[in-house]
Design an enzyme around this catalytic site. Sequence first.
Site, PDB file in Angstrom:
ATOM      1  N   GLU A 167       0.756  -1.532  -0.035  1.00 13.08           N
ATOM      2  CA  GLU A 167       0.374  -0.141  -0.087  1.00 13.08           C
ATOM      3  C   GLU A 167       0.643   1.014   0.131  1.00 13.08           C
ATOM      4  O   GLU A 167       2.306   1.808   0.508  1.00 13.08           O
ATOM      5  CB  GLU A 167      -1.077   0.084   1.206  1.00 13.08           C
ATOM      6  CG  GLU A 167      -1.913   1.103   1.130  1.00 13.08           C
ATOM      7  CD  GLU A 167      -2.234   0.937   2.404  1.00 13.08           C
ATOM      8  OE1 GLU A 167      -2.959   0.132   3.518  1.00 13.08           O
ATOM      9  OE2 GLU A 167      -3.893   1.952   2.626  1.00 13.08           O
TER      10      GLU A 167
ATOM     11  N   GLU B 180     -12.309  -2.002   2.298  1.00 16.65           N
ATOM     12  CA  GLU B 180     -13.220  -2.374   3.753  1.00 16.65           C
ATOM     13  C   GLU B 180     -13.826  -1.153   4.069  1.00 16.65           C
ATOM     14  O   GLU B 180     -14.203  -0.308   4.892  1.00 16.65           O
ATOM     15  CB  GLU B 180     -11.816  -2.037   5.328  1.00 16.65           C
ATOM     16  CG  GLU B 180     -11.079  -3.207   5.433  1.00 16.65           C
ATOM     17  CD  GLU B 180      -9.690  -3.038   6.477  1.00 16.65           C
ATOM     18  OE1 GLU B 180      -9.735  -1.611   6.771  1.00 16.65           O
ATOM     19  OE2 GLU B 180      -9.210  -3.234   6.913  1.00 16.65           O
TER      20      GLU B 180
ATOM     21  N   TYR C 187      -5.880  -8.716  11.838  1.00 17.62           N
ATOM     22  CA  TYR C 187      -5.057  -8.616  12.604  1.00 17.62           C
ATOM     23  C   TYR C 187      -5.147  -9.439  13.547  1.00 17.62           C
ATOM     24  O   TYR C 187      -6.697  -9.120  14.483  1.00 17.62           O
ATOM     25  CB  TYR C 187      -5.090  -7.157  12.310  1.00 17.62           C
ATOM     26  CG  TYR C 187      -4.530  -6.919  11.169  1.00 17.62           C
ATOM     27  CD1 TYR C 187      -3.474  -6.738  10.077  1.00 17.62           C
ATOM     28  CD2 TYR C 187      -5.770  -5.811  10.088  1.00 17.62           C
ATOM     29  CE1 TYR C 187      -3.364  -6.048   8.824  1.00 17.62           C
ATOM     30  CE2 TYR C 187      -5.296  -5.417   8.818  1.00 17.62           C
ATOM     31  CZ  TYR C 187      -3.933  -5.929   8.556  1.00 17.62           C
ATOM     32  OH  TYR C 187      -3.790  -5.209   6.921  1.00 17.62           O
TER      33      TYR C 187
ATOM     34  N   GLU D 254      -6.274  -9.392   3.397  1.00 16.79           N
ATOM     35  CA  GLU D 254      -5.044  -8.549   4.740  1.00 16.79           C
ATOM     36  C   GLU D 254      -5.364  -9.968   6.009  1.00 16.79           C
ATOM     37  O   GLU D 254      -6.196  -9.643   6.383  1.00 16.79           O
ATOM     38  CB  GLU D 254      -5.652  -7.155   5.430  1.00 16.79           C
ATOM     39  CG  GLU D 254      -4.943  -6.348   3.894  1.00 16.79           C
ATOM     40  CD  GLU D 254      -5.999  -5.238   3.838  1.00 16.79           C
ATOM     41  OE1 GLU D 254      -5.534  -4.443   5.282  1.00 16.79           O
ATOM     42  OE2 GLU D 254      -5.937  -4.270   3.407  1.00 16.79           O
TER      43      GLU D 254
HETATM   44  O1  AHR Z   1      -2.434  -2.342   6.717  1.00 15.93           O
HETATM   45  C1  AHR Z   1      -2.934  -1.462   7.422  1.00 15.93           C
HETATM   46  C2  AHR Z   1      -4.591  -1.312   7.421  1.00 15.93           C
HETATM   47  O2  AHR Z   1      -5.221  -2.227   7.698  1.00 15.93           O
HETATM   48  C3  AHR Z   1      -4.852  -1.096   5.682  1.00 15.93           C
HETATM   49  O3  AHR Z   1      -5.129   0.204   4.570  1.00 15.93           O
HETATM   50  C4  AHR Z   1      -6.545  -1.261   5.788  1.00 15.93           C
HETATM   51  O4  AHR Z   1      -7.315  -2.334   4.600  1.00 15.93           O
HETATM   52  C5  AHR Z   1      -6.650  -1.928   6.877  1.00 15.93           C
HETATM   53  O5  AHR Z   1      -7.839  -1.182   7.443  1.00 15.93           O
END
Ligand code: AHR
Length: 502
Positions: free
Chosen positions: A26, A172, A243, A291
């Site tokens: 990114e 997102e 995450y 992601e």
């Molecule tokens: O990967 C970091 C961020 O995490 C990305 O920009 C977003 O899509 C997600 O919230």
Amino acid sequence: MKARVTAHARYSIAEIDKRLYGSFLEHLGRAVYTGIYEPDHPSADENGMRRDVIELVRDLDTPICRYPGGNFVSAYNWEDGIGPKEERPTRLDLAWHTSESNQVGIHEFADWAASANTEMMLAVNLGSRGLDAARNFVEYVNHPGGSYWSDLRKKNGRADPWDVRLWCLGNEMDGPWQVGHKSAAEYGHLANETAKALRAFDDRLELVVCGSSHSNMPTYPQWEATVLEETFEQVDYISLHMYFENYEKNPREYLALPEKLDRYIGTVGGVIDYVKAKKRAKNDVRISFDEWNVWYHERKNDAERMKSWGWPHAPALLEDIYNFEDVLQVGCILNTFIRRSDIVRIACIAQLVNVIAPIMTAPGGAAWRQTIYYPFQFASRHGRGTALQLDVDCPSYDADVASGVSYLDIAGVHDGDAGTLTFFAVNRNADEPMEIALSLEGFGSARSVEHTLIKHDDLEARNTEENPDTVKPVTQGGAELSDNKLTLTVPAHSYSMIRISL
Ligand code: AHR
């Protein structure tokens, strides 16, 4: 502690799509500028791209790379990144509160991707923009010539179209933090109309619609149901993100989180089936988990720093330095994707360089492998073929996030062409080694075995520019193979790759 595992040639899950080992880059922090692109760096190629980084990416063997965002894409004008570099505008990036010089755009990224031996997965902006900008971008990238946008691409130095097949319809869009955030119904309508327009241009495109940013989102999983009811027949994948955090520094809970990932995938699989049945649809929609990674080491610090930093260009941001414990986590996450490869066809580690990434760089200096580079590389290189449905008998523990978490997390892959069986195994037990007895049935004769181990006594051990090899894999003796039965003992809290030649 003992574990018994049986692999049988007839019990398989799916053919793994190699894009399960995708990545993501990114325009964020130093991912692009001083990450892949640094014209003054001693290793820079004629395009200003760091050769040392290209080598590390090639070595990682990631077949696709998602670009240009992420949150960044939701206010990005792709046209800012084409044409003579000196004429490109500097813009304010609202997602990360930074300045974007646009010195890298689609041409530079495409050349880099070719050098790094990875294919592009591109995202269009459905936040601040919409259908029109999206269709123009696709025409610019994929049309051979004879139209305004394709001829402009030629004028800008690229004669042939890049023919990118995989496109994300925004990023997102369920997140209130997203520029141009929408309700599920609003986004579903826009995504469907955009998908129809892109399909009118080329029906072979593979389109990814946004699912939830996390299974903790208040709109999950109704978001998936509403969006898919709008788009089901026009899209191929629904995107999920997750995450992994370890603020409590509790390895038992932390290493149980992939159970939550597994439930998330299962639930969205159920929503897909429900909508398919409801719409009497003929097509299938699968999951693009585009992601995922560990993200918590610098997260709170970054949030504080961002509050008062103005609009810097390419500041250090989201530069999590991973430890040995994260090797175990990333190993379990990848194993979950392999075991769910019937429905998860694409997955992208987020991200690739400097920003929550397996590869780090110092501006003007070295590039090195973070600890998590290795489990990702092993899965990407050796986790291709048929995912096996293993029978696993092993003690388990109860965590807050899930009960019955197996101390042994294991996935197996049969590569019939190469004549290999590969197993990725994490011992979640902090105190005890694990004796693994693995029976191989129906594969023919197993000839030899190789055991690669990642182990460190300190869960906090990290690789740095000064000490890049603190955590690294070693080839281990001790695995015994006899009559298609393998026995080996793996240490407490360890990651192993076991490769068997047939
Ligand atoms: O990967 C970091 C961020 O995490 C990305 O920009 C977003 O899509 C997600 O919230």
